[in-house]
Design a protein around this motif. Sequence first.
Motif, mmCIF file in Angstrom:
data_model
loop_
_atom_site.group_PDB
_atom_site.id
_atom_site.type_symbol
_atom_site.label_atom_id
_atom_site.label_comp_id
_atom_site.label_asym_id
_atom_site.label_seq_id
_atom_site.Cartn_x
_atom_site.Cartn_y
_atom_site.Cartn_z
ATOM 1 N N LEU B 30 7.914 5.908 8.673
ATOM 2 C CA LEU B 30 7.001 5.095 9.487
ATOM 3 C C LEU B 30 7.089 5.410 10.968
ATOM 4 N N LYS B 31 8.216 5.955 11.378
ATOM 5 C CA LYS B 31 8.378 6.293 12.800
ATOM 6 C C LYS B 31 7.418 7.409 13.218
ATOM 7 N N ASP B 32 7.013 8.214 12.245
ATOM 8 C CA ASP B 32 6.201 9.387 12.588
ATOM 9 C C ASP B 32 4.703 9.117 12.579
ATOM 10 N N VAL B 33 4.302 7.902 12.175
ATOM 11 C CA VAL B 33 2.863 7.701 12.030
ATOM 12 C C VAL B 33 2.305 6.714 13.054
ATOM 13 N N LYS B 34 1.050 6.982 13.414
ATOM 14 C CA LYS B 34 0.392 6.130 14.399
ATOM 15 C C LYS B 34 -0.547 5.127 13.740
ATOM 16 N N VAL B 35 -1.063 5.501 12.574
ATOM 17 C CA VAL B 35 -2.010 4.610 11.904
ATOM 18 C C VAL B 35 -1.538 4.335 10.481
ATOM 19 N N ARG B 36 -1.545 3.072 10.129
ATOM 20 C CA ARG B 36 -1.219 2.702 8.745
ATOM 21 C C ARG B 36 -2.457 2.126 8.083
ATOM 22 N N PHE B 37 -2.811 2.744 6.980
ATOM 23 C CA PHE B 37 -4.059 2.410 6.293
ATOM 24 C C PHE B 37 -3.723 1.898 4.901
ATOM 25 N N ALA B 38 -4.208 0.711 4.547
ATOM 26 C CA ALA B 38 -4.010 0.201 3.184
ATOM 27 C C ALA B 38 -5.296 0.401 2.397
ATOM 28 N N MET B 39 -5.246 1.276 1.411
ATOM 29 C CA MET B 39 -6.419 1.550 0.579
ATOM 30 C C MET B 39 -6.397 0.539 -0.565
ATOM 31 N N CYS B 40 -7.403 -0.312 -0.598
ATOM 32 C CA CYS B 40 -7.377 -1.406 -1.569
ATOM 33 C C CYS B 40 -8.496 -1.291 -2.578
ATOM 34 N N CYS B 67 -1.097 9.718 10.237
ATOM 35 C CA CYS B 67 -1.569 8.551 9.490
ATOM 36 C C CYS B 67 -0.825 8.430 8.157
ATOM 37 N N TYR B 68 -0.677 7.206 7.722
ATOM 38 C CA TYR B 68 -0.049 6.978 6.425
ATOM 39 C C TYR B 68 -0.917 6.008 5.635
ATOM 40 N N CYS B 69 -1.410 6.492 4.512
ATOM 41 C CA CYS B 69 -2.240 5.655 3.653
ATOM 42 C C CYS B 69 -1.413 5.199 2.455
ATOM 43 N N GLU B 70 -1.440 3.904 2.205
ATOM 44 C CA GLU B 70 -0.754 3.340 1.040
ATOM 45 C C GLU B 70 -1.779 2.605 0.183
ATOM 46 N N ARG B 71 -1.331 2.121 -0.975
ATOM 47 C CA ARG B 71 -2.283 1.482 -1.902
ATOM 48 C C ARG B 71 -1.958 0.016 -2.148
ATOM 49 N N ALA B 72 -3.012 -0.755 -2.423
ATOM 50 C CA ALA B 72 -2.811 -2.138 -2.877
ATOM 51 C C ALA B 72 -3.917 -2.494 -3.859
ATOM 52 N N PHE B 107 -11.379 -1.594 1.641
ATOM 53 C CA PHE B 107 -11.698 -1.883 0.239
ATOM 54 C C PHE B 107 -12.835 -0.982 -0.213
ATOM 55 N N THR B 108 -12.772 -0.534 -1.445
ATOM 56 C CA THR B 108 -13.932 0.143 -1.997
ATOM 57 C C THR B 108 -14.713 -0.847 -2.847
ATOM 58 N N LEU B 109 -16.030 -0.830 -2.672
ATOM 59 C CA LEU B 109 -16.899 -1.777 -3.380
ATOM 60 C C LEU B 109 -17.598 -1.033 -4.504
ATOM 61 N N GLN B 110 -17.103 -1.217 -5.710
ATOM 62 C CA GLN B 110 -17.688 -0.504 -6.842
ATOM 63 C C GLN B 110 -18.570 -1.377 -7.707
ATOM 64 N N TYR B 111 -18.299 -2.680 -7.740
ATOM 65 C CA TYR B 111 -19.169 -3.596 -8.473
ATOM 66 C C TYR B 111 -19.110 -4.966 -7.806
ATOM 67 N N GLU B 112 -20.228 -5.655 -7.848
ATOM 68 C CA GLU B 112 -20.361 -6.925 -7.129
ATOM 69 C C GLU B 112 -19.374 -7.965 -7.643
ATOM 70 N N MET B 113 -19.044 -7.878 -8.925
ATOM 71 C CA MET B 113 -18.203 -8.906 -9.516
ATOM 72 C C MET B 113 -16.738 -8.807 -9.060
ATOM 73 N N SER B 114 -16.453 -7.886 -8.158
ATOM 74 C CA SER B 114 -15.093 -7.797 -7.622
ATOM 75 C C SER B 114 -14.981 -8.486 -6.257
ATOM 76 N N TYR B 115 -16.084 -9.039 -5.756
ATOM 77 C CA TYR B 115 -16.060 -9.569 -4.388
ATOM 78 C C TYR B 115 -15.094 -10.745 -4.210
ATOM 79 N N THR B 116 -14.997 -11.635 -5.212
ATOM 80 C CA THR B 116 -14.065 -12.759 -5.041
ATOM 81 C C THR B 116 -12.624 -12.265 -4.971
#
Lengths: 233, 621
Positions: B30-40, B67-72, B107-116
């Motif tokens: 984490l010391k080496d990165v300037k941006v942390r991105f959570a891909m959800c 940059c460091y991208c992680e997942r959730a 967030f990636t929006l793949q179907y409307e029923m995931s909005y909640t």
Amino acid sequence: MERYLIKFSKKDSAKYISHLDTMRTLHRAVRRAHLPIAYSKGFNPHASISVASPLSLGIESSCEYADIEFEGVLEEKEIVESLNSVLPEGIKIIDALHIKEKMKPSMSLVEGAKYIVILKCDEGVELVENTINLILKDETIEKIKKTKSGEKLENIRPYIKDIVIKKYEGNSYELELLLSCGSRGNLSPNTVVELLYEKSDGKIYGHPDIKRNELYCIKNDKWIDLLSYFKGK
Amino acid sequence: MIYIGDEILSRVTKPARYTGGEFNQVKKDLKDVKVRFAMCFPDVYEVGMSHLGIKILYHKINEREDCYCERAFAPWTDMEELMRKNNIPLFSLETKTPLKEFNFVGFTLQYEMSYTNIINMLDLSNIPFLTKDRKREDPFVIFGGSCAYNPEPLSDIADFFVLGEAEEVIDEVLDIYIKWKQSKKNREEFLLEAASIEGVYVPSFYDIEYNDDGTIKRRIALKENIPDVIRKRYIKDLNESYFPEKIIVPLTEIVHDRIMLETFRGCTRGCRFCQAGMIYRPVREKKTDKLMELAEKLLKSTGYEEISLTSLSICDYSDIKNLVHSLVEKYEKDRVSLSLPSLRIDSFSVDLINEIQKVRKTGLTFAPEAGTQRMRDIINKGVTEEDLIKSVKSAFESGWSTIKLYFMIGLPFETLEDVEGIAALGQKVVDTYFSIPKDKRNKGLNVTLSTSSFVPKPFTPFQWESQDTMKSLSEKQKYLKEKIKSRYITYNWHETPISFLEAVFSRGDRKLTKVLIKAWEKGCKFDGWQELFKFESWMEAFSECNVDPYFYALRKRELDEILPWDFIDIGVSKEYLKKELKKAKEGQLTKDCRIACTGCGITQFSKEGNCFNGALFNKIQ
């Protein structure tokens, strides 16, 4: 076809990889390592990997075994090193052994397993000792076992070979369980943990930290660990 | 970093959903990165990990050292309950960092029923739901994916949307973020800069004025120098664009547990109900050499035994025969199997699949989409009954005996005859099987007819049309069930309330954000999961918010109405969509645009004036 026994450990988050997923993970690692794994014949060929004894989800182990067949002879050291470079976090190959003679599959040899369980008790070592003795002096302990066809009562006492306090510090107790394991009788350490809770009226408590330490088969009426057995010790 | 104890993980189903630690997961200091991105992904791990788009973006962002991208993913209800009880916020899988500590939560929006689930995930992260409530230290909540083409229902939640193919945009966003982070500027100043990137839409910079009847009167730009029209971004040359050579190999089985080799984007068929067919234009192919090279690297780095050739219609890949032959020839000995989803209905496709499934004939799926020729012409499916019967005949003769057929009901201009036609077509497939001598076919005929209910989508010729009512759809399902006589046919259908809600959100506007939050407050989440879907709670939410869902789902729009998504330019012109709607009414077909350009507008949009980048024209089948 050349048979190898591999010994591996499952630690940290890898203990949450289920039995089927462990097989899948090993198979993919073998493919990443480019080891020439053998496949079964027939319409739906599958890779020749079989894990000696399925491990319940959430239990760590330093002694998992699997039989793997390769298309040719490989260096044992090469198997260990190449697999370790492509395995996910928490799974590590400890040893590999080329089994040249015809011997039974590991799965059918397993008779017992040793587990280390860490539990808590605030009432002193005597209570833990007494609880263990209470369990060991019983001749029958009946538990409901879920089977494919329903539920039935089963006497689990013969499957408990021994329970020993290995060490304790404060209210934390490290117990060693020797339990039957395999097709001729199998007892989950979780069942014994529940028994300890029950027989101590909840005075033994805590989320059990369980680790499998060894798998045994029987040679000359004695328990011997799988690797030593195959090494001919 | 959060510690998730064994007392939690050992009590949930599939704990490997929450542990991370997979092979090829990216670990950084984490010391080496300037941006942390959570891909959800707003659904469970097994679903989210099966999505190709986030795999591409995850590895693409991680290619950058800064940059460091992680997942959730959305925790399943058992895990959520334990997290709430133990005050555990939603965390990333790689470093178990609370999402609130990230710079971007995407967030990636793949179907409307995931909005909640998005609302639920923000709540579990203690991130304010609304863009106006977020402070400088809060993450930027951003959205992309195909549902972002109608961004308005999420407009109060999003800090911004990325429209189009995000691989093309993300570096620009990250670069301006790094500059902004080093400055003392406020959130709005960052958003203003972001708004100058083509393809980025910052909804809070616009206001909407409505007519008395609830339709849109006009959009008002609240800032200077922000675009009135947002142009989608897309990759010009897929051979040059980033595609990961390593992908994460999950520790628990996921929905699509295989290598997804993307062969091309876009589709030339022009089916009138299909949004993907419009928004992914122009068609761009990857060359076979490039695909062979990627396949080799991905097989080596993952250990997977299966490759799925992905696209919107795989047999339309110009060099498909060569690609399939080359892959089969090279990897047969390694026992790598190939799968071809999205099969076209013709004998070419059956011959092709026959070659790769020599031994195991697992079942074939075709999508005629409608039961009668009239209806198929209306939707421009371009498939005849003869095509289908020929295809299944050839499949039965080659040893298949399980056939699945996908249809839609509730399509515009549909009559009961068209519904009955689905049953009739199923019967013809059964008859075809029995017309083949016993010794030339396999045992165990099983024909499955599945119907989904039509949901009008933005940027399609049917975007103005009404959805069929739930009552009518249920009656049609019942009617169809009665019309099916053969015991070899199984009929499956989708629950109509879910399709209704999809229709509300797919063509919704800004008034829906409050309904979404209200529905979540009433316990709605995982709406795409039948067992958790709470239709009554949804209807209560609409009524409490004073929003009429039928206004969105059932209302037929006038052609001159300002639609909520009109400010987005996908390259296909509105005039073209209108022309296609008119042709639909007349039952006129529009040819595949590989045969001749149909003038959809994408060539003017791209300015270069060419489609089919990378395709081999002499090989088109």
